[in-house]
Design an enzyme around this catalytic site. Structure first.
Site, PDB file in Angstrom:
ATOM      1  N   ASN A   9      -3.498   2.998  -4.942  1.00 52.43           N
ATOM      2  CA  ASN A   9      -3.113   1.649  -4.515  1.00 52.43           C
ATOM      3  C   ASN A   9      -4.164   0.698  -5.071  1.00 52.43           C
ATOM      4  O   ASN A   9      -5.282   0.638  -4.550  1.00 52.43           O
ATOM      5  CB  ASN A   9      -3.074   1.581  -2.979  1.00 52.43           C
ATOM      6  CG  ASN A   9      -2.861   0.169  -2.471  1.00 52.43           C
ATOM      7  OD1 ASN A   9      -2.427  -0.710  -3.224  1.00 52.43           O
ATOM      8  ND2 ASN A   9      -3.174  -0.062  -1.205  1.00 52.43           N
ATOM      9  N   LYS A  11      -4.306  -2.453  -4.989  1.00 49.52           N
ATOM     10  CA  LYS A  11      -4.456  -3.696  -4.212  1.00 49.52           C
ATOM     11  C   LYS A  11      -4.490  -4.891  -5.163  1.00 49.52           C
ATOM     12  O   LYS A  11      -3.860  -4.857  -6.218  1.00 49.52           O
ATOM     13  CB  LYS A  11      -5.701  -3.653  -3.329  1.00 49.52           C
ATOM     14  CG  LYS A  11      -5.806  -2.360  -2.521  1.00 49.52           C
ATOM     15  CD  LYS A  11      -6.840  -2.451  -1.439  1.00 49.52           C
ATOM     16  CE  LYS A  11      -7.083  -1.066  -0.855  1.00 49.52           C
ATOM     17  NZ  LYS A  11      -7.502  -1.082   0.501  1.00 49.52           N
ATOM     18  N   HIS A  95       1.720  -1.228   4.571  1.00 51.44           N
ATOM     19  CA  HIS A  95       0.265  -1.037   4.449  1.00 51.44           C
ATOM     20  C   HIS A  95      -0.425  -1.884   5.524  1.00 51.44           C
ATOM     21  O   HIS A  95       0.010  -3.000   5.827  1.00 51.44           O
ATOM     22  CB  HIS A  95      -0.205  -1.458   3.048  1.00 51.44           C
ATOM     23  CG  HIS A  95      -1.616  -1.037   2.782  1.00 51.44           C
ATOM     24  ND1 HIS A  95      -2.691  -1.745   3.272  1.00 51.44           N
ATOM     25  CD2 HIS A  95      -2.126   0.020   2.104  1.00 51.44           C
ATOM     26  CE1 HIS A  95      -3.799  -1.119   2.897  1.00 51.44           C
ATOM     27  NE2 HIS A  95      -3.483  -0.055   2.181  1.00 51.44           N
ATOM     28  N   GLU A  97      -2.939  -3.679   5.490  1.00 47.18           N
ATOM     29  CA  GLU A  97      -3.339  -5.038   5.056  1.00 47.18           C
ATOM     30  C   GLU A  97      -2.142  -5.987   5.113  1.00 47.18           C
ATOM     31  O   GLU A  97      -2.298  -7.170   5.419  1.00 47.18           O
ATOM     32  CB  GLU A  97      -3.964  -4.964   3.648  1.00 47.18           C
ATOM     33  CG  GLU A  97      -5.369  -4.360   3.721  1.00 47.18           C
ATOM     34  CD  GLU A  97      -5.835  -3.651   2.463  1.00 47.18           C
ATOM     35  OE1 GLU A  97      -5.235  -3.846   1.384  1.00 47.18           O
ATOM     36  OE2 GLU A  97      -6.809  -2.871   2.565  1.00 47.18           O
ATOM     37  N   GLU A 167      -2.775   6.235   7.524  1.00 44.76           N
ATOM     38  CA  GLU A 167      -3.975   5.522   7.093  1.00 44.76           C
ATOM     39  C   GLU A 167      -4.642   4.879   8.308  1.00 44.76           C
ATOM     40  O   GLU A 167      -4.261   3.772   8.719  1.00 44.76           O
ATOM     41  CB  GLU A 167      -3.606   4.427   6.086  1.00 44.76           C
ATOM     42  CG  GLU A 167      -2.967   4.951   4.828  1.00 44.76           C
ATOM     43  CD  GLU A 167      -3.238   4.014   3.647  1.00 44.76           C
ATOM     44  OE1 GLU A 167      -3.768   4.492   2.641  1.00 44.76           O
ATOM     45  OE2 GLU A 167      -2.947   2.805   3.758  1.00 44.76           O
ATOM     46  N   GLY A 173     -11.063   1.264   3.133  1.00 47.89           N
ATOM     47  CA  GLY A 173     -12.033   0.407   2.450  1.00 47.89           C
ATOM     48  C   GLY A 173     -13.377   0.319   3.139  1.00 47.89           C
ATOM     49  O   GLY A 173     -14.195  -0.537   2.803  1.00 47.89           O
ATOM     50  N   SER A 212     -10.551   5.705   2.507  1.00 37.80           N
ATOM     51  CA  SER A 212     -11.811   6.124   1.884  1.00 37.80           C
ATOM     52  C   SER A 212     -11.757   7.559   1.372  1.00 37.80           C
ATOM     53  O   SER A 212     -12.746   8.291   1.447  1.00 37.80           O
ATOM     54  CB  SER A 212     -12.990   5.916   2.846  1.00 37.80           C
ATOM     55  OG  SER A 212     -13.101   4.533   3.161  1.00 37.80           O
TER      56      SER A 212
HETATM   57  C1  PEP Z   1      -5.479   1.989   0.794  1.00 36.87           C
HETATM   58  O1  PEP Z   1      -5.602   0.837   0.400  1.00 36.87           O
HETATM   59  O2  PEP Z   1      -4.348   2.456   1.003  1.00 36.87           O
HETATM   60  C2  PEP Z   1      -6.678   2.790   0.992  1.00 36.87           C
HETATM   61  C3  PEP Z   1      -6.573   3.973   1.524  1.00 36.87           C
HETATM   62  O3  PEP Z   1      -7.875   2.212   0.611  1.00 36.87           O
HETATM   63  P1  PEP Z   1      -9.312   2.954   0.445  1.00 36.87           P
HETATM   64  O4  PEP Z   1      -9.033   4.284  -0.236  1.00 36.87           O
HETATM   65  O5  PEP Z   1     -10.111   2.041  -0.389  1.00 36.87           O
HETATM   66  O6  PEP Z   1      -9.837   3.153   1.809  1.00 36.87           O
END
Ligand code: PEP
Length: 256
Positions: A9, A11, A95, A97, A167, A173, A212
């Site tokens: 992803n 972003k 997601h 976000e 998630e 992040g 992460s």
């Molecule tokens: C994501 O944006 O779906 C995600 C898991 O981000 P990160 O791996 O940076 O935590």
């Protein structure tokens, strides 16, 4: 047996030149006969570039969102059909976000999921609890609410051919990864919830972990029986890291 899937992803990151370098680096490392699927979800303006560079390759591509509408007077929206027309296979929906920053409620996310399916895309349906919800002991209640919104609208059969991504919001992040056991517990809970309605769909459904995920923790996560790969944010922007995560998924696939 479920095969493993690793989805990047990106972003709100990228540039034509940077994307080209990143995608070409992935193509050098990811063979056609790999044991895990691989894809990148890019910002909308780069879908055409992804198609140009990835067509016929083992790396799929998709979007990070999808309008709940198919067409009409919805300024700024991008429909599933448009995303699919650019050769995309995947569309992330829900997601965290989008949920927290852009007002995507459970009901809206479910509509986006349905729109992605109408367009022939594979929706990657994201769920997950905040830190406060985890500390209050309501993780399962939150996952149940998010999953039930979808199950009530599309039925468990609607999840066939889709992907779920667990998630935990506190891990996205932040550099804080869920432990393999925390991930497994959440994934198993989600699978049981679906299995209560459609056991076969639940057994086939890939449930990815996101938050992460990196080369250093991927193998431990992928060793868990209900963790079928990862949705990768930050680490998907670094070819070496992303490829290492994908390799860990392939190795775990063979070990199953
Ligand atoms: C994501 O944006 O779906 C995600 C898991 O981000 P990160 O791996 O940076 O935590």
């Amino acid at each position: 047996m479920r095969s493993k899937v690793v989805v990047g992803n990106w972003k709100l990151n990228g540039s034509l030149a940077g994307n080209e370098a990143l995608l070409k680096a992935l193509l050098r490392e990811i063979p056609k006969d790999g044991s895990a699927a691989c894809a990148v979800c890019v910002p909308y303006p780069y879908l055409a570039q992804a198609r140009e560079l990835l067509r016929g390759s083992p790396v799929g591509w998709g979007s990070q969102d999808c309008s709940r509408y198919d067409q009409g007077a919805y300024t700024g929206e991008v429909s599933g059909k448009m995303i699919a027309e650019l050769g995309s296979k995947y569309a992330i929906v829900g997601h965290s976000e989008r949920r927290t920053l852009f007002g995507d409620t459970d009901a809206i996310v479910v509509e986006k999921f349905a729109a992605a399916k109408r367009a022939g895309l594979t929706p990657v349906f994201c769920v997950g609890e905040t830190l406060q919800e985890r500390e209050q002991g309501t993780t399962e209640a939150v996952l149940a609410r998010q999953m039930d919104a979808l199950l009530e609208k599309s039925g468990a059969a609607g999840l066939d051919g889709a992907i779920v991504a667990y998630e935990p919001v506190w891990a996205i992040g932040t550099g804080k990864t869920a432990t393999s056991q925390q991930a497994e517990d959440a994934h198993a809970f989600i699978r049981r919830r679906i299995a209560a309605k459609e056991a076969n769909v639940a057994a086939r459904l890939p449930i990815l972990y996101g938050g992460s995920c990196k080369a250093a923790n991927a193998a431990d996560l992928f060793a868990m029986p209900d963790v079928d790969g990862s949705l990768v944010g930050g680490a998907s922007l670094v070819a070496e890291e992303f490829v290492a995560i994908w390799r860990a998924a392939g190795a775990a696939s063979k070990g199953r």
